[in-house]
Motif scaffolding. Structure first.
Motif, PDB file in Angstrom:
ATOM      1  N   PHE A   7       0.846  -1.184   0.000  1.00  0.00           N
ATOM      2  CA  PHE A   7       0.000   0.000   0.000  1.00  0.00           C
ATOM      3  C   PHE A   7       0.879   1.230   0.000  1.00  0.00           C
ATOM      4  CE2 PHE A   7      -1.969   3.424   2.416  1.00  0.00           C
ATOM      5  CZ  PHE A   7      -3.186   3.549   1.784  1.00  0.00           C
ATOM      6  N   SER A   8       0.504   2.216  -0.763  1.00  0.00           N
ATOM      7  CA  SER A   8       1.159   3.498  -0.592  1.00  0.00           C
ATOM      8  C   SER A   8       0.107   4.586  -0.665  1.00  0.00           C
ATOM      9  CB  SER A   8       2.221   3.704  -1.671  1.00  0.00           C
ATOM     10  OG  SER A   8       2.554   5.075  -1.697  1.00  0.00           O
ATOM     11  N   LEU A   9       0.066   5.399   0.375  1.00  0.00           N
ATOM     12  CA  LEU A   9      -0.917   6.473   0.400  1.00  0.00           C
ATOM     13  C   LEU A   9      -0.697   7.415  -0.777  1.00  0.00           C
ATOM     14  CD1 LEU A   9      -3.327   7.612   2.055  1.00  0.00           C
ATOM     15  CD2 LEU A   9      -1.693   9.186   3.070  1.00  0.00           C
ATOM     16  N   ARG A  10       0.554   7.512  -1.221  1.00  0.00           N
ATOM     17  CA  ARG A  10       0.895   8.369  -2.348  1.00  0.00           C
ATOM     18  C   ARG A  10       0.051   8.026  -3.588  1.00  0.00           C
ATOM     19  NH1 ARG A  10       2.119  12.975  -4.154  1.00  0.00           N
ATOM     20  NH2 ARG A  10       3.645  13.334  -2.524  1.00  0.00           N
ATOM     21  N   GLU A  11      -0.079   6.721  -3.841  1.00  0.00           N
ATOM     22  CA  GLU A  11      -0.846   6.305  -5.019  1.00  0.00           C
ATOM     23  C   GLU A  11      -2.322   6.642  -4.877  1.00  0.00           C
ATOM     24  OE1 GLU A  11      -0.076   2.166  -5.945  1.00  0.00           O
ATOM     25  OE2 GLU A  11       2.038   2.500  -5.458  1.00  0.00           O
ATOM     26  N   VAL A  12      -2.835   6.473  -3.661  1.00  0.00           N
ATOM     27  CA  VAL A  12      -4.240   6.787  -3.425  1.00  0.00           C
ATOM     28  C   VAL A  12      -4.447   8.294  -3.589  1.00  0.00           C
ATOM     29  CG1 VAL A  12      -6.087   6.753  -1.694  1.00  0.00           C
ATOM     30  CG2 VAL A  12      -4.547   4.799  -1.902  1.00  0.00           C
ATOM     31  N   LEU A  13      -3.499   9.039  -3.039  1.00  0.00           N
ATOM     32  CA  LEU A  13      -3.541  10.501  -3.153  1.00  0.00           C
ATOM     33  C   LEU A  13      -3.539  10.928  -4.617  1.00  0.00           C
ATOM     34  CD1 LEU A  13      -3.059  13.477  -2.209  1.00  0.00           C
ATOM     35  CD2 LEU A  13      -0.670  12.898  -1.959  1.00  0.00           C
ATOM     36  N   ASP A  14      -2.617  10.340  -5.396  1.00  0.00           N
ATOM     37  CA  ASP A  14      -2.529  10.691  -6.817  1.00  0.00           C
ATOM     38  C   ASP A  14      -3.831  10.378  -7.539  1.00  0.00           C
ATOM     39  OD1 ASP A  14       0.002  11.641  -6.536  1.00  0.00           O
ATOM     40  OD2 ASP A  14       1.007   9.832  -7.271  1.00  0.00           O
ATOM     41  N   ALA A  15      -4.423   9.230  -7.191  1.00  0.00           N
ATOM     42  CA  ALA A  15      -5.669   8.840  -7.849  1.00  0.00           C
ATOM     43  C   ALA A  15      -6.777   9.847  -7.541  1.00  0.00           C
ATOM     44  CB  ALA A  15      -6.084   7.425  -7.417  1.00  0.00           C
ATOM     45  N   ARG A  23     -13.426  21.284 -15.172  1.00  0.00           N
ATOM     46  CA  ARG A  23     -14.860  21.608 -15.168  1.00  0.00           C
ATOM     47  C   ARG A  23     -15.570  21.000 -13.959  1.00  0.00           C
ATOM     48  NH1 ARG A  23     -16.538  19.154 -20.528  1.00  0.00           N
ATOM     49  NH2 ARG A  23     -18.604  19.866 -19.915  1.00  0.00           N
ATOM     50  N   ARG A  24     -14.790  20.599 -12.984  1.00  0.00           N
ATOM     51  CA  ARG A  24     -15.317  20.005 -11.745  1.00  0.00           C
ATOM     52  C   ARG A  24     -16.133  18.744 -12.011  1.00  0.00           C
ATOM     53  NH1 ARG A  24     -18.370  22.500  -7.989  1.00  0.00           N
ATOM     54  NH2 ARG A  24     -17.178  22.006  -6.141  1.00  0.00           N
ATOM     55  N   GLU A  25     -15.676  17.964 -12.980  1.00  0.00           N
ATOM     56  CA  GLU A  25     -16.276  16.647 -13.168  1.00  0.00           C
ATOM     57  C   GLU A  25     -15.444  15.644 -12.395  1.00  0.00           C
ATOM     58  OE1 GLU A  25     -18.479  16.296 -17.382  1.00  0.00           O
ATOM     59  OE2 GLU A  25     -16.314  16.524 -17.480  1.00  0.00           O
ATOM     60  N   VAL A  26     -16.075  14.566 -11.928  1.00  0.00           N
ATOM     61  CA  VAL A  26     -15.337  13.522 -11.216  1.00  0.00           C
ATOM     62  C   VAL A  26     -15.177  12.317 -12.144  1.00  0.00           C
ATOM     63  CG1 VAL A  26     -15.304  11.977  -9.227  1.00  0.00           C
ATOM     64  CG2 VAL A  26     -16.200  14.302  -8.972  1.00  0.00           C
ATOM     65  N   LEU A  27     -13.947  12.036 -12.534  1.00  0.00           N
ATOM     66  CA  LEU A  27     -13.684  10.940 -13.469  1.00  0.00           C
ATOM     67  C   LEU A  27     -13.692   9.601 -12.740  1.00  0.00           C
ATOM     68  CD1 LEU A  27     -10.740  12.549 -15.489  1.00  0.00           C
ATOM     69  CD2 LEU A  27     -13.166  12.377 -16.155  1.00  0.00           C
ATOM     70  N   LEU A  28     -14.393   8.645 -13.362  1.00  0.00           N
ATOM     71  CA  LEU A  28     -14.539   7.356 -12.678  1.00  0.00           C
ATOM     72  C   LEU A  28     -13.273   6.503 -12.675  1.00  0.00           C
ATOM     73  CD1 LEU A  28     -18.183   6.328 -13.409  1.00  0.00           C
ATOM     74  CD2 LEU A  28     -17.013   6.055 -11.230  1.00  0.00           C
ATOM     75  N   GLU A  29     -12.462   6.633 -13.708  1.00  0.00           N
ATOM     76  CA  GLU A  29     -11.293   5.743 -13.740  1.00  0.00           C
ATOM     77  C   GLU A  29     -10.368   5.973 -12.542  1.00  0.00           C
ATOM     78  OE1 GLU A  29      -7.523   4.135 -16.101  1.00  0.00           O
ATOM     79  OE2 GLU A  29      -8.173   6.184 -16.411  1.00  0.00           O
ATOM     80  N   PRO A  30      -9.911   7.206 -12.302  1.00  0.00           N
ATOM     81  CA  PRO A  30      -9.083   7.409 -11.111  1.00  0.00           C
ATOM     82  C   PRO A  30      -9.851   7.194  -9.804  1.00  0.00           C
ATOM     83  CG  PRO A  30      -9.442   9.494 -12.290  1.00  0.00           C
ATOM     84  CD  PRO A  30      -9.989   8.417 -13.148  1.00  0.00           C
ATOM     85  N   TYR A  31     -11.146   7.469  -9.813  1.00  0.00           N
ATOM     86  CA  TYR A  31     -11.968   7.263  -8.606  1.00  0.00           C
ATOM     87  C   TYR A  31     -11.893   5.783  -8.194  1.00  0.00           C
ATOM     88  CZ  TYR A  31     -16.235   7.646  -5.654  1.00  0.00           C
ATOM     89  OH  TYR A  31     -17.144   7.639  -4.618  1.00  0.00           O
ATOM     90  N   LEU A  32     -12.115   4.914  -9.181  1.00  0.00           N
ATOM     91  CA  LEU A  32     -12.103   3.481  -8.870  1.00  0.00           C
ATOM     92  C   LEU A  32     -10.689   3.015  -8.552  1.00  0.00           C
ATOM     93  CD1 LEU A  32     -14.661   2.270 -11.567  1.00  0.00           C
ATOM     94  CD2 LEU A  32     -15.074   2.703  -9.132  1.00  0.00           C
ATOM     95  N   SER A  33      -9.713   3.618  -9.197  1.00  0.00           N
ATOM     96  CA  SER A  33      -8.351   3.182  -8.906  1.00  0.00           C
ATOM     97  C   SER A  33      -7.951   3.620  -7.490  1.00  0.00           C
ATOM     98  CB  SER A  33      -7.419   3.618 -10.034  1.00  0.00           C
ATOM     99  OG  SER A  33      -6.423   4.467  -9.589  1.00  0.00           O
ATOM    100  N   GLY A  34      -8.444   4.762  -7.038  1.00  0.00           N
ATOM    101  CA  GLY A  34      -8.257   5.154  -5.642  1.00  0.00           C
ATOM    102  C   GLY A  34      -8.880   4.132  -4.699  1.00  0.00           C
ATOM    103  N   TRP A  35     -10.057   3.687  -5.063  1.00  0.00           N
ATOM    104  CA  TRP A  35     -10.726   2.676  -4.240  1.00  0.00           C
ATOM    105  C   TRP A  35      -9.943   1.369  -4.188  1.00  0.00           C
ATOM    106  CZ3 TRP A  35     -13.792   2.777  -0.363  1.00  0.00           C
ATOM    107  CH2 TRP A  35     -14.578   3.917  -0.162  1.00  0.00           C
ATOM    108  N   TRP A  36      -9.387   0.962  -5.330  1.00  0.00           N
ATOM    109  CA  TRP A  36      -8.589  -0.277  -5.319  1.00  0.00           C
ATOM    110  C   TRP A  36      -7.418  -0.143  -4.346  1.00  0.00           C
ATOM    111  CZ3 TRP A  36     -10.668  -4.536  -6.236  1.00  0.00           C
ATOM    112  CH2 TRP A  36     -11.464  -4.796  -7.352  1.00  0.00           C
ATOM    113  N   MET A 182       1.694  14.107   4.590  1.00  0.00           N
ATOM    114  CA  MET A 182       1.041  13.556   3.400  1.00  0.00           C
ATOM    115  C   MET A 182      -0.477  13.467   3.606  1.00  0.00           C
ATOM    116  SD  MET A 182       1.283  11.553   0.448  1.00  0.00           S
ATOM    117  CE  MET A 182       2.994  11.160   0.470  1.00  0.00           C
ATOM    118  N   LEU A 183      -0.877  13.162   4.834  1.00  0.00           N
ATOM    119  CA  LEU A 183      -2.317  13.141   5.127  1.00  0.00           C
ATOM    120  C   LEU A 183      -2.904  14.538   4.924  1.00  0.00           C
ATOM    121  CD1 LEU A 183      -2.639  10.896   8.316  1.00  0.00           C
ATOM    122  CD2 LEU A 183      -3.491  10.408   6.021  1.00  0.00           C
ATOM    123  N   GLY A 184      -2.159  15.537   5.385  1.00  0.00           N
ATOM    124  CA  GLY A 184      -2.614  16.915   5.231  1.00  0.00           C
ATOM    125  C   GLY A 184      -2.772  17.291   3.766  1.00  0.00           C
TER     126      GLY A 184
END
Ligand code: 1Q0
Length: 210
Positions: A7-15, A23-36, A182-184
Motif C-alpha cells: 500500500f502506498s498512500l501516495r498512489e491513493v492521493l494521486d488517484a 470543469r469540476r467533473e469527477v472521473l470514474l477511472e481514477p476514482y475506482l483506482s483510488g478505491w482499489w 502527506m495526510l494533510g
C-alpha cells in the motif's frame, strides 16, 4: 514507488487528485483506482476486515462492469453517469440494485468516513487509539446508513486495528511526521471529490437511493 502489492498512500492521493477535472467533473477511472488502493490496504489488515473489503470489491466491480459494458461511454464521469441513468427515468433507477448511482452512493458515504478517519489520524496524538478514531468517524458518517448487525460487526472489527504509529508506517511514505504531512495533503483532494459528488447527488435527489 512502493513495492508491488504494497500500500502506498501516495498512489491513493494521486488517484483522488486526478479525479477532478477543470470543469469540476469527477472521473470514474481514477476514482475506482483510488478505491482499489484503499481496498488493498484494508485487505492487508487481515481477515477480520474481510467482510468489509468484500463489499467494497463487489461495489467497485459493479462499476467496472458498467464501464466495460455496451453503455460504457456514459460511465466516464459521475456527471455523465447520473445524466445517463436518470434519462431512463427515476423509477427505473430506483428499482435497480446494481445501478451506478446507488453503487457510487455507497462508496461516496464511505468516503466521508475515510475523510473523518484520516483527519482523526492526522490530528491525533502519538498514543491515540486508532479504534476510537475509527469508531467516532464511523458513527459520524456511515453508521446511520447501516443496520444494527452491520454496525455491531464493524465496531467489533475496529478493535483489531493497529496503533496510530503502525498505521502511519504502513502508509509507506517515510517517518510518521512525513506521513502526517502527506495526510494533510491528501485530505483536501478527498474532500473535494466528496463535496462535488454530494452536490451532484443532492441536486438530483439521489442521496437516498435504496
Ligand atoms: C481501516 C479500517 C477500515 C474500516 C472501514 C470502515 C467502514 C465500515 C463499513 C462496514 C461495512 C460492512 C459491510 C457491508 C456493508 C453494506 O451493507 C453497505 C451498504 O451496501 P448495500 O449494498 O447493502 O446497500 N456497504 C457500504 O456501506 C460500503 C462500505 C464500503 C467500505 C469501504 C471501506 C474501505 C476502507 C479502506 C481502508 C482505508 C484505510 C485508509 C487508511 C490509510 C492510511 C493508512
Amino acid at each position: 514507488m512502493a513495492a508491488a502489492g504494497a500500500f502506498s498512500l501516495r498512489e491513493v492521493l494521486d488517484a483522488f487528485r486526478g479525479c477532478v477535472t477543470e470543469r469540476r467533473e469527477v472521473l470514474l477511472e481514477p476514482y475506482l483506482s483510488g478505491w482499489w488502493g484503499l481496498i488493498r490496504f484494508l485487505q492487508s489488515l487481515g481477515a477480520v476486515f474481510g467482510f468489509i473489503s468484500k463489499d467494497a470489491v463487489a461495489k467497485v466491480q459493479i462499476m467496472e462492469r458498467h464501464r466495460r459494458g455496451e453503455q460504457g461511454q456514459h460511465y466516464e464521469s459521475l456527471q455523465s453517469m447520473v445524466e445517463f441513468e436518470l434519462s431512463r427515468g427515476p423509477a427505473e433507477l430506483r428499482g435497480r440494485p446494481d445501478s451506478g448511482c446507488r453503487t457510487v452512493l455507497r462508496l461516496h458515504r464511505a468516503l466521508l468516513w475515510l475523510q473523518l478517519f484520516l483527519e482523526g489520524l492526522r490530528t491525533g496524538h502519538r498514543d491515540s487509539r486508532t479504534s476510537t478514531i475509527c469508531t467516532d468517524s464511523y458513527n459520524a458518517s456511515l453508521a446511520k446508513h447501516h443496520p444494527w448487525v452491520v454496525r455491531k460487526a464493524a465496531t467489533l472489527a475496529f478493535c483489531a486495528l493497529p496503533s496510530r504509529d503502525a498505521f502511519l508506517e504502513v502508509m509507506n511514505v517515510g517517518p510518521p511526521e512525513q506521513a502526517v504531512d502527506m495526510l494533510g495533503e491528501a485530505i483536501p483532494y478527498i474532500q473535494s471529490v466528496y463535496g462535488i459528488t454530494q452536490e451532484l447527488f443532492a441536486q438530483h435527489s439521489l442521496l437516498d437511493l435504496p
